[in-house]
Design a protein around this motif. Structure first.
Motif, short mmCIF file in Angstrom:
data_model
loop_
_atom_site.label_atom_id
_atom_site.label_comp_id
_atom_site.label_asym_id
_atom_site.label_seq_id
_atom_site.Cartn_x
_atom_site.Cartn_y
_atom_site.Cartn_z
N GLY B 56 0.82 -1.21 0.00
CA GLY B 56 0.00 0.00 0.00
C GLY B 56 0.85 1.25 0.00
N GLU B 57 0.40 2.22 0.82
CA GLU B 57 1.01 3.55 0.78
C GLU B 57 1.98 3.78 1.94
OE1 GLU B 57 -2.95 5.44 -1.36
OE2 GLU B 57 -2.75 5.48 0.81
N THR B 111 -4.03 0.94 1.16
CA THR B 111 -4.11 2.01 0.17
C THR B 111 -5.41 2.77 0.39
OG1 THR B 111 -2.94 0.66 -1.46
CG2 THR B 111 -4.18 2.54 -2.32
N LYS B 118 -5.23 0.16 -5.62
CA LYS B 118 -5.80 -0.71 -4.58
C LYS B 118 -6.48 -1.92 -5.23
CE LYS B 118 -8.50 -0.53 -0.33
NZ LYS B 118 -7.37 -0.52 0.62
#
Lengths: 287, 293
Positions: B56-57, B111, B118
């Protein structure tokens, strides 16, 4: 520079400010409509100071000196020699406007006039006076002895000198002044409002329960109290009135729309901790 | 709510030693039904060397990785976009890997901003890992229900409220879907207990609980700045002293990331179609300038 402080109104806030001022060695002229109210106020201040003596915070001499700084008045023109007057009567725009109009005519033009209003517009309060540039807001927070913040509110016509003097006064009381423009809810009530209004929406939309939302606010958001606990503490009716005020003053800004849950609870008499029933039920009598 | 039958019931076992993964995977419907009737005790303290994959982020991926590794997991991680500075991990049980290890027993998808990324992640995860491994996916900008619609293994996806810094808190908001059997929820609970957290099960809605309240507070503070009511520093001071907030709204927004706040508000606005979630133009600009900086 603050030799004589006038205080109009002997509610919790008026008395609290008087007490802080005399402890900061400022002379206070306390005004209310009759002697009974004034006597009750001085008795209360004396009792509060006595508690401070008992807990060793001040000496008996300081208590006596502080009490001697208080003069009681039942006529507004008697406040004519004050350099600074703080109005702290009920949150009713008509009552406040009348008082300010009266003060405007019976005080020296160099005197600063301030209102402790938590919600009403300073610009409106000052609008019908001859010298609106010397009128500002001085919004203290409850409980006065532990809350250090003071919002100093600048109306449309309030001048810099007035704001500077109020800031100086706030520092004298050992509090932290924040200057804000005259806007509905000022800063604290306006920016904290989404915590409550969104919590109510989440409840209304059945996303989570009262207990869950409070737990999440405290354990994930690190808030000292959950929004529902806080609303119960402030009073459901008070919270609703504040939200209604913000909504009306902003001419129906959708972000500030009050929640019908609060209205239903108010009508039902579930007013929060003071009524032993709000979002939670309280067994013990509230102190 | 649908209860676990067939392969999804095996999810309850997933926090057992990884060696068990295979047998769970091939367990018959009959065995699973028995599991369903008498749930197996799951080891909560130490899922010995269970492998977790986090994608993810940044900085959520790094933050979750450290916490999981600290509690004894072998972590593989990957970002949608690599952080500008390669992070230094405290634990040597964290590996950067764009390939999802086949023996992964649990996946965290973190995300919020780039929902196209995503979707690609969720689809790829669903194909790569054992049928029994749950996918715990941040569901504050896309609901867990919508995410489930992207994959065949709907039963194994559970939403959670993930934002930078929230993993440091003792509680996690969890959003099961209509497809989530109780086994998946139980595995989720055990997983979070294994990293020292309790869960709070809430409805699967955009913004869930804390992000929705918090992002609206930050947005209102940004309106006040835009209207020049007070300075950002003064607003932070005022809310801390006057409303006992743990942080000022702007300091909080910096911790979480302005782009995250904007993403949550945009998702709320799109979902509920209400004026109250309209993002302050100033907040959008602040998020953009931060991104460039």
């Amino acid at each position: 520079m603050f030799k004589q402080l006038g205080i109009v109104g002997t509610g919790v806030m008026g008395i609290g400010i008087a007490q802080l001022a005399v402890l900061s060695k400022i002379d206070v002229q306390l005004y209310d409509v009759n002697d009974t109210l004034l006597r009750r106020s001085t008795v209360r201040i004396n009792a509060n100071l006595r508690k401070m003596v008992n807990s060793g915070k001040i000496s008996t001499e300081e208590l006596q000196a502080s009490m001697e700084r208080i003069r009681t008045r039942t006529s507004l023109p008697d406040l004519g020699n004050c350099d600074f007057i703080i109005e702290s009567v009920i949150e009713d725009i008509r009552v406040k406007k009348d008082i300010f109009k009266h003060l405007d005519s019976c005080t020296k033009s160099s005197a600063i006039l301030a209102s402790t209003t938590s919600s009403l517009s300073i610009t409106s309060i000052g609008a019908q006076t001859r010298n609106p540039e010397r009128i500002a807001g001085i919004h203290f927070f409850n409980p006065l002895d532990t809350s250090t913040l003071v919002e100093v509110v600048k109306g449309f016509k309030t001048n810099t000198e007035t704001i500077d003097k109020i800031i100086e006064f706030v520092f004298l009381l050992a509090k932290t002044p924040i200057v804000v423009k005259d806007t509905p809810g000022f800063i604290v009530n306006r920016v904290s409002q989404p915590l409550f209004s969104e919590a109510l929406r989440l409840l209304g939309e059945n996303v989570a329960t009262v207990e869950q939302i409070d737990r999440i606010a405290k354990n994930i958001g690190s808030f000292s109290g959950g929004p529902f606990e806080l609303m119960d503490l402030m009073g459901i009716d008070t919270t609703l009135a504040e939200m209604q005020y913000l909504y009306e003053q902003s001419y129906g800004e959708p972000r500030l729309r009050p929640n019908p849950i609060l209205k239903q609870m108010t009508e039902t008499g579930w007013l929060g901790k003071k009524a032993k029933k709000g979002f939670y039920t309280y067994d013990e009598p509230s102190s | 709510m649908k209860t676990g039958t067939g392969k999804n019931a095996g999810a309850a076992k997933i926090l057992h030693k990884k060696a068990k993964t295979k047998s769970v995977r091939s367990s018959s419907a009959k065995e699973s039904a028995r599991v369903d009737q008498a749930p197996q005790p799951v080891e909560t303290k130490h899922p010995s060397a269970a492998r977790i994959y986090i994608i993810g982020e940044s900085p959520m991926v790094e933050q979750y990785a450290e916490v999981c590794a600290f509690h004894g997991y072998e972590v593989s991680l990957s970002w949608n976009e690599k952080p500008l500075q390669k992070p230094e991990f405290k634990s040597d049980h964290i590996k950067i890997s764009s390939i999802i290890p086949a023996n992964t027993s649990i996946v965290l998808e973190l995300t919020n901003i780039d929902t196209a990324a995503k979707k690609a992640n969720i689809e790829r995860i669903n194909d790569a890992i054992a049928d029994t491994a749950p996918i715990l996916s941040s569901s504050i900008t896309v609901t867990a229900t919508e995410q489930s619609s992207w994959i065949s293994g709907k039963y194994r996806l559970v939403g959670l409220s993930a934002l930078p810094t929230l993993i440091a808190k003792p509680l996690v908001e969890i959003a099961p879907t209509i497809y989530s059997p109780k086994e998946t929820i139980e595995v989720t609970r055990r997983f979070f207990q294994s990293i020292g957290k309790e869960i709070e099960i809430v409805q699967d809605r955009i913004g869930m609980v804390l992000p929705r309240m918090l992002c609206r507070i930050i947005n209102e503070a940004a309106y006040a700045i835009m209207e020049d009511i007070a300075s950002p520093q003064d607003i932070d001071t005022a809310l801390k002293l006057g409303a006992q907030f743990p942080f000022g709204p702007f300091a909080w927004a910096e911790q979480i990331g302005l782009n995250q706040v904007v993403a949550v508000l945009a998702a709320l606005h799109a979902d509920l179609q209400e004026e109250r979630y309209r993002i302050t133009p100033l907040l959008k600009q602040m998020a953009m300038t931060r991104k460039q900086a």
